[in-house]
Scaffold this active site. Structure first.
Site, PDB file in Angstrom:
ATOM      1  N   CYS A  40       0.839  -1.209   0.000  1.00 47.05           N
ATOM      2  CA  CYS A  40       0.000   0.000   0.000  1.00 47.05           C
ATOM      3  C   CYS A  40       0.870   1.255   0.000  1.00 47.05           C
ATOM      4  O   CYS A  40       0.593   2.221  -0.711  1.00 47.05           O
ATOM      5  CB  CYS A  40      -0.908   0.012   1.230  1.00 47.05           C
ATOM      6  SG  CYS A  40      -1.962  -1.437   1.396  1.00 47.05           S
TER       7      CYS A  40
ATOM      8  N   CYS B 222       7.437  45.533  24.115  1.00 46.32           N
ATOM      9  CA  CYS B 222       8.112  44.408  23.448  1.00 46.32           C
ATOM     10  C   CYS B 222       7.123  43.613  22.603  1.00 46.32           C
ATOM     11  O   CYS B 222       7.429  43.205  21.477  1.00 46.32           O
ATOM     12  CB  CYS B 222       8.748  43.484  24.482  1.00 46.32           C
ATOM     13  SG  CYS B 222      10.004  44.266  25.513  1.00 46.32           S
TER      14      CYS B 222
ATOM     15  N   ASP C 251      36.102   3.422  21.840  1.00 47.30           N
ATOM     16  CA  ASP C 251      36.873   4.496  22.446  1.00 47.30           C
ATOM     17  C   ASP C 251      37.119   4.096  23.902  1.00 47.30           C
ATOM     18  O   ASP C 251      36.338   3.338  24.481  1.00 47.30           O
ATOM     19  CB  ASP C 251      36.067   5.802  22.372  1.00 47.30           C
ATOM     20  CG  ASP C 251      36.808   6.969  22.980  1.00 47.30           C
ATOM     21  OD1 ASP C 251      38.010   7.111  22.711  1.00 47.30           O
ATOM     22  OD2 ASP C 251      36.182   7.720  23.740  1.00 47.30           O
TER      23      ASP C 251
ATOM     24  N   ASP D 272      31.327   8.196  22.748  1.00 45.79           N
ATOM     25  CA  ASP D 272      30.400   8.990  23.564  1.00 45.79           C
ATOM     26  C   ASP D 272      30.656  10.480  23.492  1.00 45.79           C
ATOM     27  O   ASP D 272      29.880  11.262  24.010  1.00 45.79           O
ATOM     28  CB  ASP D 272      30.472   8.556  25.034  1.00 45.79           C
ATOM     29  CG  ASP D 272      31.711   9.101  25.730  1.00 45.79           C
ATOM     30  OD1 ASP D 272      32.773   9.145  25.078  1.00 45.79           O
ATOM     31  OD2 ASP D 272      31.606   9.488  26.898  1.00 45.79           O
TER      32      ASP D 272
END
Length: 832
Positions: A27, A102, A526, A727
């Site tokens: 579909c 403002c 790492d 990380d």
């Protein structure tokens, strides 16, 4: 005013269409190809799990209504259109808008934009609500305009931010509609079956044909039947044949041919027409329900968030809706409450159940300064939390987007199914017509097949008239063919796999990553923050003869407490963990990287490397040399402490190994991976860590910019089968270069954005779980594709030979789709 904000210069807009009936890749392919035919459409992305289509288009040539009509023309109803030309409301949070002056500036700026129809400002909440006309500026254009006027924008929120709830309501409504269509058709069909039995096997019923014609009419032509035929007709006129075309051709001709019985005695096919349509409607309902079960993880995430929050306003606690939260609000979270949104604890301490985010059932201790995640549960203490992220920026929203992205992505192996389903329906129609012609022209040649089948198939009648045999064979081919089973093979497995991963803190960005991940041969890690904690810690305390450990720690903590160096903080924290508090120090001085000194209780204390202490004339250093060398060989950073001109001991600091690192690397080896550590540390320190955890290969002294080259070198050695875990921000380029980039979730946002897989828990064991999940998910995809292909390859020829009754065929067709969905749902039982 920035020129990009005007309508005339806008080159691309995005519209989101919700298409409830788009339940498989078959579909989705029809919808996508239909939209791609439109002049002005730039890109189309379909998401089967969410029944959603996102279209990038040129607003100068198209609008949302044209997109809707195109999809409806392909035979699919559109429940909602949002974004793009649809117009709508946008809420902008402007912290600096604190007065009517403002607000007037902001309003005047926005009024200059073409397509803005209404602006409402709220000074108290620093909020501007902008209503745009179809084709008007989007949220980002409005943000740029306000920022161009000199005001920072903290948040932009559109109507689409609540699309999750709206989509869930649409899906539930579609399921209810499918159920109603089924039972409305099932009642007359059941009556037809009850009448058919005595009529065929006991006593002919007077007026039987008229009775069943009346009962079958609403089933075939009204309710569900009408929707099916309408979708089939629109599909055919759009030259994209879908599943509804097969069902229409399998139900309309039998009914119409059955009416011939009023003028010419012949076998009735009306019962068949009603049964085919009813089982088709049952299949639609069961598929929708089963797919709901397959995607329950994303639905669970959508409902996990809190609905309201208690915030401090003007010294009072007030309850507000989550959508009204602003960054900076102070939220009060009581025991048992959910965190309303992401934030930072400003007062109080408690344990937080973060299982929704990390999959970890053990509550995590949180105190002032710690970050908390929205939708996690406060277990005991009362907390005051400052909101840091709201709306679409929260962790939960990011997780939902990642999961939806994965569920809407494609897997390379899927290309076969895409090619097959694109041509499936026309080929099936040709086979059905060929079967009809073959039985009409060569009945005597084919009848021996029926004689053979009659021995074990009760519905096979070799003595039936040739027209009856031809019609039965053609209709059986039409209704037993199932492109949906092929189209469901990949998305249902991705739905379950990505949802299962999200529940366990594993976020997989795409289906391609799943297929690539299963073939990974090399895992690059790492060191800092991945294998180790990334925080120095006091690991060993060595005392010289005549010196007590408590005394040594007292001197060290007192002097180092005056320093902000990471090693100094590690020594002070380590002393406190051992029950020693820092004392007073005077005359503190630092020699930079070499060491520090100070007066403690009238004693001159010197802490530093051996060379510094030797220059200061410290005695007794030789007695500590062997231990110093041993510690440095193990990768420790060791400093010597002297007091009164005499060496008193050694304090060793190291970035400690995470508890789970050794177990994780054992798991990687069990999966047959070659594990490589790439780090900027020196060879000795890197080797010490590698030996402790069982790393296969070490590449030390690699600068951040050199990590990309290291990945390339490994890819040349091992092929395109290299994954990397990192990380930090400096890991992002290497994560992109790797065939699969894996970000430790506790790390930087940019690393997570660059990764194919994110581990929310930040534990290395998640890498092993993620790889097992990818293997299991891909295995399900392959199983589904093999089953769906095998079913159609076997069933269609059997039907064409007249060995399958159409009623059996439509049941088999429904069962084939459900079996694919059910096989995918079995993935939820997997143990990672």
């Amino acid at each position: 005013m920035p020129p990009a904000t005007t309508k005339t210069e806008t080159q691309s807009q995005r519209a989101r269409l919700t298409v409830p009936g788009m339940g498989s890749d078959h579909c989705g392919g029809i919808v996508k190809s239909t939209l791609q035919k439109l002049d002005g459409v730039q890109e189309v992305q379909t998401n089967i799990a969410a029944h959603r289509v996102e279209v990038d288009y040129d607003p100068a040539r198209l609008d949302g209504d044209a997109l809707r009509k195109a999809v409806e023309g392909a035979g699919y109803d559109v429940a909602a259109v949002s974004g793009g030309e649809a117009g709508g409301s946008v809420q902008i949070t402007v912290p600096g808008m604190g007065s009517d002056h403002c607000a007037g500036i902001v309003r005047g700026t926005l009024e200059k934009l073409d397509g803005v129809t209404d602006i409402q400002t709220n000074i108290a909440q620093h909020r501007v609500t902008v209503t745009t006309a179809p084709g008007g500026p989007d949220g980002q254009a409005l943000r740029r305009a306000v920022e161009g006027a000199g005001y920072d924008v903290a948040d932009v929120r559109t109507e689409q931010d609540s699309d999750g709830e709206a989509d869930a309501e649409i899906e539930q409504a579609y399921l209810g509609q499918a159920w109603r269509r089924f039972w409305i058709a099932a009642i007359p069909t059941t009556l037809i079956m009850i009448l058919m039995m005595p009529h065929m096997f006991w006593q002919p019923i007077p007026g039987y044909l008229a009775i069943i014609a009346v009962l079958a009419f609403p089933v075939v032509f009204m309710f569900g039947g009408a929707a099916t035929h309408k979708a089939a007709w629109r599909s055919l006129t759009n030259r994209n044949a879908n599943m509804d075309v097969l069902i229409s051709m399998g139900s309309l001709p039998p009914y119409l041919i059955g009416l011939v019985g009023f003028v010419y005695p012949m076998t009735s096919f009306i019962e068949m027409a009603a049964t085919i349509m009813t089982f088709h409607l049952l299949g639609r309902y069961l598929e929708a329900r089963a797919k709901g079960n397959a995607s329950q993880a994303i639905r669970k995430l959508l409902t996990m968030g809190a609905k309201t929050a208690r915030v401090e306003r003007d010294g009072q606690e007030v309850e507000v809706a989550i959508k009204d939260l602003q960054p900076g609000d102070i939220m009060v979270v009581r025991p048992g409450d959910k965190m309303p949104t992401d934030g930072e604890v400003v007062d109080g301490e408690s344990h937080i159940d973060e299982s929704i985010a990390t999959g970890e059932s053990v509550p995590v201790y949180k105190a002032t300064g710690d970050s908390v995640i929205g939708a996690t549960i406060n277990k005991e203490g009362r907390l005051r939390v400052r909101a840091t992220r709201v709306g679409g920026d929260t962790f939960l929203s990011q997780v939902i987007r990642l999961v939806e992205q994965a569920q809407g992505s494609r897997v390379p192996i899927q290309e076969f199914a895409d090619r097959a389903t694109a041509r499936f329906v026309p080929i099936v129609i040709l086979i059905a017509l060929a079967s009809l012609a073959a039985w009409a022209v060569f009945p005597d040649t084919l009848r021996p097949i029926l004689d053979w089948g009659a021995g074990f198939l009760p519905w096979v009648d070799p003595e039936a008239a040739v027209p009856v045999l031809a019609i039965l064979a053609a209709i059986a081919v039409l209704v037993i063919a199932c492109p949906c089973a092929l189209g469901l093979a990949t998305p249902t497995a991705l739905m379950v796999g990505s949802g299962l991963g999200a529940e366990r803190g594993i976020l997989i960005r795409s289906g391609e990553a799943i297929q690539t991940f299963k073939d990974v041969k090399v895992m690059v890690l790492d060191k800092t923050g991945t294998i180790t904690r990334g925080e120095p810690k006091l690991t060993e305390v060595v005392t010289a003869e005549g010196t007590q450990e408590q005394q040594l720690l007292g001197w060290a903590a007192s002097v180092e407490n005056a320093s902000e160096h990471p090693i100094a903080r590690a020594i002070v924290d380590g002393a406190r963990e051992r029950g020693v508090e820092p004392g007073e120090v005077s005359g503190f001085s630092s020699t930079g990287a070499r060491g520090v000194s100070g007066q403690v209780d009238g004693e001159t204390v010197l802490i530093g490397n051996r060379k510094l202490l030797e220059e200061q004339g410290v005695s007794g250093l030789e007695s500590l040399d062997d231990k110093l060398s041993e510690l440095e060989a193990r990768g420790r950073t060791a400093v010597i402490l002297a007091a009164g001109g005499q060496a008193r001991g050694i304090l060793a600091v190291a970035d400690t190994i995470k508890d789970e690192s050794i177990e994780a690397i054992k798991g990687m080896h069990a999966l047959g991976l070659h594990v490589v550590m790439v780090t900027g540390d020196n060879e000795r320190a890197a080797r010490a860590v590698a030996d402790e955890v069982g790393i296969d290969e070490v590449q030390a002294g690699v600068l951040p910019e050199g990590k990309v080259d290291a990945i390339r070198a490994l890819q040349q050695r091992f092929g395109d089968h290299v994954a990397m875990v990192g990380d930090g921000i400096n890991d992002a380029p290497a994560l992109k270069q790797a065939n699969v980039g894996i970000a430790i979730g506790a790390g930087a946002d940019v690393a997570i954005e660059a990764a194919d897989v994110t581990l929310v828990r930040g534990e290395l064991t998640g890498v092993v779980e993620a790889m097992r999940l990818s293997k299991l998910t891909f295995r399900k995809i392959v199983q589904n594709l093999i089953w769906a292909s095998g079913y159609n390859v076997a069933a269609i020829p059997i039907a064409s030979m007249g060995l399958l009754h159409p009623m059996i065929g439509v049941i088999a067709m429904t069962a084939s789709s459900l079996s694919v969905i059910g096989n995918s749902i079995l993935l939820r039982r997997a143990k990672l």
